[in-house]
Write a protein that holds these residues in place. Sequence first.
Motif, mmCIF file in Angstrom:
data_model
loop_
_atom_site.group_PDB
_atom_site.id
_atom_site.type_symbol
_atom_site.label_atom_id
_atom_site.label_comp_id
_atom_site.label_asym_id
_atom_site.label_seq_id
_atom_site.Cartn_x
_atom_site.Cartn_y
_atom_site.Cartn_z
ATOM 1 N N LEU A 50 0.833 -1.210 0.000
ATOM 2 C CA LEU A 50 0.000 0.000 0.000
ATOM 3 C C LEU A 50 0.866 1.259 0.000
ATOM 4 C CD1 LEU A 50 -2.821 1.143 0.034
ATOM 5 C CD2 LEU A 50 -2.834 0.982 2.529
ATOM 6 N N ALA A 51 2.007 1.212 0.693
ATOM 7 C CA ALA A 51 2.914 2.361 0.667
ATOM 8 C C ALA A 51 3.407 2.623 -0.745
ATOM 9 C CB ALA A 51 4.084 2.119 1.618
ATOM 10 N N LYS A 52 3.738 1.544 -1.496
ATOM 11 C CA LYS A 52 4.156 1.719 -2.892
ATOM 12 C C LYS A 52 3.012 2.285 -3.736
ATOM 13 C CE LYS A 52 5.712 -2.542 -3.283
ATOM 14 N NZ LYS A 52 6.310 -3.743 -3.915
ATOM 15 N N LEU A 53 1.800 1.829 -3.437
ATOM 16 C CA LEU A 53 0.647 2.326 -4.197
ATOM 17 C C LEU A 53 0.407 3.816 -3.913
ATOM 18 C CD1 LEU A 53 -1.554 1.415 -6.157
ATOM 19 C CD2 LEU A 53 -3.011 0.945 -4.190
ATOM 20 N N LEU A 54 0.640 4.241 -2.693
ATOM 21 C CA LEU A 54 0.488 5.661 -2.370
ATOM 22 C C LEU A 54 1.514 6.503 -3.112
ATOM 23 C CD1 LEU A 54 -0.243 5.567 1.474
ATOM 24 C CD2 LEU A 54 -1.850 5.712 -0.421
ATOM 25 N N MET A 198 9.621 13.021 15.009
ATOM 26 C CA MET A 198 8.813 12.027 15.710
ATOM 27 C C MET A 198 8.098 11.133 14.706
ATOM 28 S SD MET A 198 5.549 12.618 18.183
ATOM 29 C CE MET A 198 4.607 13.207 16.782
ATOM 30 N N PHE A 199 7.526 11.755 13.648
ATOM 31 C CA PHE A 199 6.797 10.950 12.689
ATOM 32 C C PHE A 199 7.735 10.108 11.851
ATOM 33 C CE2 PHE A 199 2.321 11.649 12.688
ATOM 34 C CZ PHE A 199 2.156 12.777 13.462
ATOM 35 N N THR A 200 8.886 10.629 11.492
ATOM 36 C CA THR A 200 9.803 9.845 10.654
ATOM 37 C C THR A 200 10.391 8.681 11.428
ATOM 38 O OG1 THR A 200 11.550 11.427 11.217
ATOM 39 C CG2 THR A 200 10.384 11.766 9.143
ATOM 40 N N ARG A 201 10.544 8.824 12.762
ATOM 41 C CA ARG A 201 11.021 7.684 13.540
ATOM 42 C C ARG A 201 9.965 6.588 13.598
ATOM 43 N NH1 ARG A 201 12.686 11.541 17.283
ATOM 44 N NH2 ARG A 201 10.936 10.930 18.648
ATOM 45 N N GLN A 202 8.708 6.994 13.757
ATOM 46 C CA GLN A 202 7.657 5.997 13.892
ATOM 47 C C GLN A 202 7.477 5.212 12.601
ATOM 48 O OE1 GLN A 202 4.236 8.192 15.089
ATOM 49 N NE2 GLN A 202 4.677 8.005 17.256
ATOM 50 N N PHE A 203 7.624 5.868 11.450
ATOM 51 C CA PHE A 203 7.332 5.224 10.185
ATOM 52 C C PHE A 203 8.598 5.016 9.367
ATOM 53 C CE2 PHE A 203 3.121 5.559 11.285
ATOM 54 C CZ PHE A 203 2.729 6.853 11.569
ATOM 55 N N ASP A 204 9.657 4.615 10.063
ATOM 56 C CA ASP A 204 10.941 4.450 9.401
ATOM 57 C C ASP A 204 10.918 3.456 8.247
ATOM 58 O OD1 ASP A 204 13.899 2.847 9.730
ATOM 59 O OD2 ASP A 204 13.899 5.023 9.445
ATOM 60 N N PRO A 205 10.199 2.317 8.317
ATOM 61 C CA PRO A 205 10.234 1.368 7.192
ATOM 62 C C PRO A 205 9.750 1.968 5.873
ATOM 63 C CG PRO A 205 9.336 0.332 9.148
ATOM 64 C CD PRO A 205 9.438 1.780 9.440
ATOM 65 N N ILE A 206 8.934 2.947 5.929
ATOM 66 C CA ILE A 206 8.435 3.538 4.674
ATOM 67 C C ILE A 206 8.670 5.051 4.716
ATOM 68 C CG2 ILE A 206 6.727 1.797 4.083
ATOM 69 C CD1 ILE A 206 4.662 3.384 5.543
ATOM 70 N N LYS A 207 9.869 5.425 5.118
ATOM 71 C CA LYS A 207 10.158 6.837 5.375
ATOM 72 C C LYS A 207 10.097 7.674 4.099
ATOM 73 C CE LYS A 207 15.148 5.993 5.028
ATOM 74 N NZ LYS A 207 16.439 6.087 5.722
ATOM 75 N N HIS A 208 10.351 7.064 2.933
ATOM 76 C CA HIS A 208 10.342 7.856 1.706
ATOM 77 C C HIS A 208 8.964 8.446 1.428
ATOM 78 C CE1 HIS A 208 13.963 5.407 1.186
ATOM 79 N NE2 HIS A 208 14.404 6.385 0.398
ATOM 80 N N VAL A 209 7.925 7.707 1.791
ATOM 81 C CA VAL A 209 6.576 8.232 1.584
ATOM 82 C C VAL A 209 6.215 9.230 2.667
ATOM 83 C CG1 VAL A 209 4.131 7.615 1.441
ATOM 84 C CG2 VAL A 209 5.869 6.156 0.383
ATOM 85 N N PHE A 210 6.498 8.892 3.915
ATOM 86 C CA PHE A 210 6.024 9.717 5.016
ATOM 87 C C PHE A 210 6.812 11.013 5.159
ATOM 88 C CE2 PHE A 210 3.866 5.879 6.035
ATOM 89 C CZ PHE A 210 2.711 6.300 6.644
ATOM 90 N N GLN A 211 8.045 11.041 4.689
ATOM 91 C CA GLN A 211 8.783 12.290 4.723
ATOM 92 C C GLN A 211 8.133 13.331 3.812
ATOM 93 O OE1 GLN A 211 12.750 11.091 3.701
ATOM 94 N NE2 GLN A 211 13.394 10.925 5.840
ATOM 95 N N ILE A 212 7.431 12.874 2.828
ATOM 96 C CA ILE A 212 6.746 13.786 1.910
ATOM 97 C C ILE A 212 5.322 14.068 2.373
ATOM 98 C CG2 ILE A 212 5.987 14.094 -0.481
ATOM 99 C CD1 ILE A 212 8.255 12.243 -1.325
ATOM 100 N N LEU A 213 4.621 13.058 2.853
ATOM 101 C CA LEU A 213 3.193 13.182 3.110
ATOM 102 C C LEU A 213 2.855 13.752 4.472
ATOM 103 C CD1 LEU A 213 1.801 9.893 1.549
ATOM 104 C CD2 LEU A 213 1.984 12.148 0.549
ATOM 105 N N VAL A 214 3.590 13.390 5.512
ATOM 106 C CA VAL A 214 3.217 13.805 6.863
ATOM 107 C C VAL A 214 3.205 15.321 7.012
ATOM 108 C CG1 VAL A 214 3.935 13.772 9.277
ATOM 109 C CG2 VAL A 214 3.859 11.649 7.965
ATOM 110 N N PRO A 215 4.238 16.076 6.577
ATOM 111 C CA PRO A 215 4.148 17.532 6.700
ATOM 112 C C PRO A 215 2.967 18.113 5.946
ATOM 113 C CG PRO A 215 6.404 16.850 6.270
ATOM 114 C CD PRO A 215 5.536 15.645 6.063
#
Length: 835
Positions: A50-54, A198-215
């Motif tokens: 799902l992370a790849k799909l996002l 804090m968010f990048t530590r929690q979602f480290d396995p899929i950090k490439h997506v969350f570094q862009i989406l969370v902010p």
Amino acid sequence: MSPSVPLQEMIRAIRSARTQCEERGVIQRECAAIRAQFRQADNGGRSHNLAKLLYVHMLGYPAHFGQMECVRMIASPRYSEKRVGYLGAMMLLDEKQDASLLITNSIKNDLAHSSQYVQSLALCTLACMGSAEMCRDLAPEIERLLRASNSYIKKKAALCAVHIVRKVHDLGEMFAPAARGLLAEKNHGELTAHSNNMFTRQFDPIKHVFQILVPTILCGFGCLSLGVLHGAVVLITELCERNPETLERFRKTVPDLVQIMKGLVISGYSPEHDVAGISDPFLQVRILRLLRILGRNNETASDAMNDLLAQVATNTDSTKTVGNAVLYETVLTVLDIKSESGLRVLAVNILGRFLLNNDRNIRYIAMTSLQKIVGTDHTAVQRHRGTIVDCLKDQDASVKRRALELSLALVSASNIRSMMKELLIFLSSCPAELRSNAASGIFNAAERYAPSQRWHIDTILHVLTTAGGDVRDETVPNLIQLITNASELHCYTVHKLYRAVLTDISQQPLVQVACWCIGEYGDLLLRGECQDTEPVQVTEDDVLDALETVLQSHMSSPATRGFALTATMKLSTRITDNVDRIRSIVSIYGSCIDVELQQRAVEYNALFKKYDHMRAAVLERMPVIEKNSPGHTNGESTGDTIKEIQPAKVKQGELLPPQQPANQVCDLLDLLGGSGEPLQPSPAQGSVAPGLPIISPAGGDLLDLLGGLEPTPVASAPAVTVYEKSGVTLTLSCEKQSDSGLTVTLTASNSSDSDISSFTLQAAVPKSVQLHMKAPSGDFLPAQGAAKVTQMVVLNNPNKVNLKMRVRISYTTQGSGFQDTVQIDYFPGLNAASH
């Protein structure tokens, strides 16, 4: 590419694609593998798929087939899957899709979860894409979380409540008590970088997506550094903006907000809340906005915050962008509440300092704010006039536009000369898109504050010379009116315009005014005597050469040629030696392709031939032109003097006044039993039906108009009564002017006990008959026949058809409108066979 390729490798493969076709191929193969794994019952890599799909969705490719997978992962008990499922729901689902309703129960269960992180995921998702139905179902849960002891949950719940209030206004009352209690919180929030880490530590396995989406997701809630107190202020602001009763209730919290704001202003350095030396500027801005809402139109609340606003305005550092943001909100609050006069001057001075800032955005917002208050604080804004005028030289087009609007608003009788000098300099070099606004603003300012008529004329001529092609259509008649009123400047004006035409004929409005003045005051030009200008000898041939140049130029518009042709014709009564040349010039345009120009030329040729004895009277100098105002036309009162008024054409679909019964709406078009469509009359006097031939005094056929004036034996006949009803009597008398010409006089009287107002007559005749209605002697009929109203109608019947006329009578009595129609088949004293 194998189906189990990690997210990082998929991103690397997509970015290394050399063509768009190759990129699509990579994505299609990976999406096919993801679909296959979604169909498997036991799939251990669901979160990574799902992370790849996002990520594919972020690139703009279809990813809707992952919606149901988001629903299943949200219901999963595993946190690693739940968090990716919620993120996917926020991106792939919205309130318009039915699949969003499937996660309502999961969100409700997670809001009661023991883990604050699971609760946070549910709150963020509901605040991002919750529909009205979901908000109604889950609002009690959000209200419960607003009273929780966990600050991390309360700030999320506050923002979720904001979304619910925006979706369902009626639920605002549910959150008002809890929002009031949140103001006692001390939790401000955390710095942006810390929240991001804090968010990048929690979602480290899929950090490439969350570094862009969370902010991006967090920014949708207001700002990245958000605490309970900040969320409470945002929620209260939303509640006050949507409900006046709630606004009155929260006005009691003004002292609390003032104390919170004072604590932020005087607090020392705090690493968790400090941004560029300002303590929690995000919270300060939010509190200032809320104070602006609470203090608007309320003197008590405004008095409670005056001292605080003065303290913020004087103690905030203006050297950094963060400080300027707080100062700007302070200024807006001061100007919007019932603040003291000294505080308003301080706010204007802050905006004046903004004008000196190197940042164009700050200068722009400063001028935008000054534009809003220049009407109420004109004197305070005037102190910064020099700085505002300097902004006209800015390179940014938006800053220039705001500076122009503000400069025009600052023009007054005391600074008209200096300001106009700066505006004229700006007009000569301003961008094309601003030239029209600048010219119009200069015209309006000159008309209001002109120190003298000569200065006024010189200013407008300067604008026409500089930007004549960008002025509005009403400029030409307005300038002509100004020139006619300044009788002592006629000689000066015609000399100046003559020189302008010799220099440049590309500015059409300038050429039109020049041609009009030359035609009217050409004799003054030929004398060569003008004390205000250098003596110049102008001959008749020189003037005619200038007008011929305008007529023959490819730059001249049809309207400009019309001005030049009329000016040439008028000179035939002001010069003596070149009348034959004028006659030849006019005759050339009798076969012009432009219909209007051809008609004028034919009429002027007729003046030379058939009506030469009337040419001097017809082409005499125009009288002083006054502006049209209620009850006036061309400077003449609508009293006893009879004037000619051009009848207004009836607009299709225009409705009758409400008080007129529908059965009284008669059809003027059906005079001869033709059309059955009812006529919709205009309220203007002299209105006629479209399609009927009518000669108007302004633009009608000059030959027929003069034909009506041709002296012929007058045959008069006694008046006959053609209408008598409800005390209103209409009589008709005729005078035969020529073989085909006839003047009909309609006289109305009122014998009733009530006065009649708005009395109008409208007439229609067969299409082969030409009709010209002159203005009535008035529109008021007093009771008991104390006075009468006379209406003259000129008819021309060249084909000698059987003459008929239908007259519509309209008036108002005792507050009610009345309308009736009468058809006239008999004209006394005339031979029916000849008419």
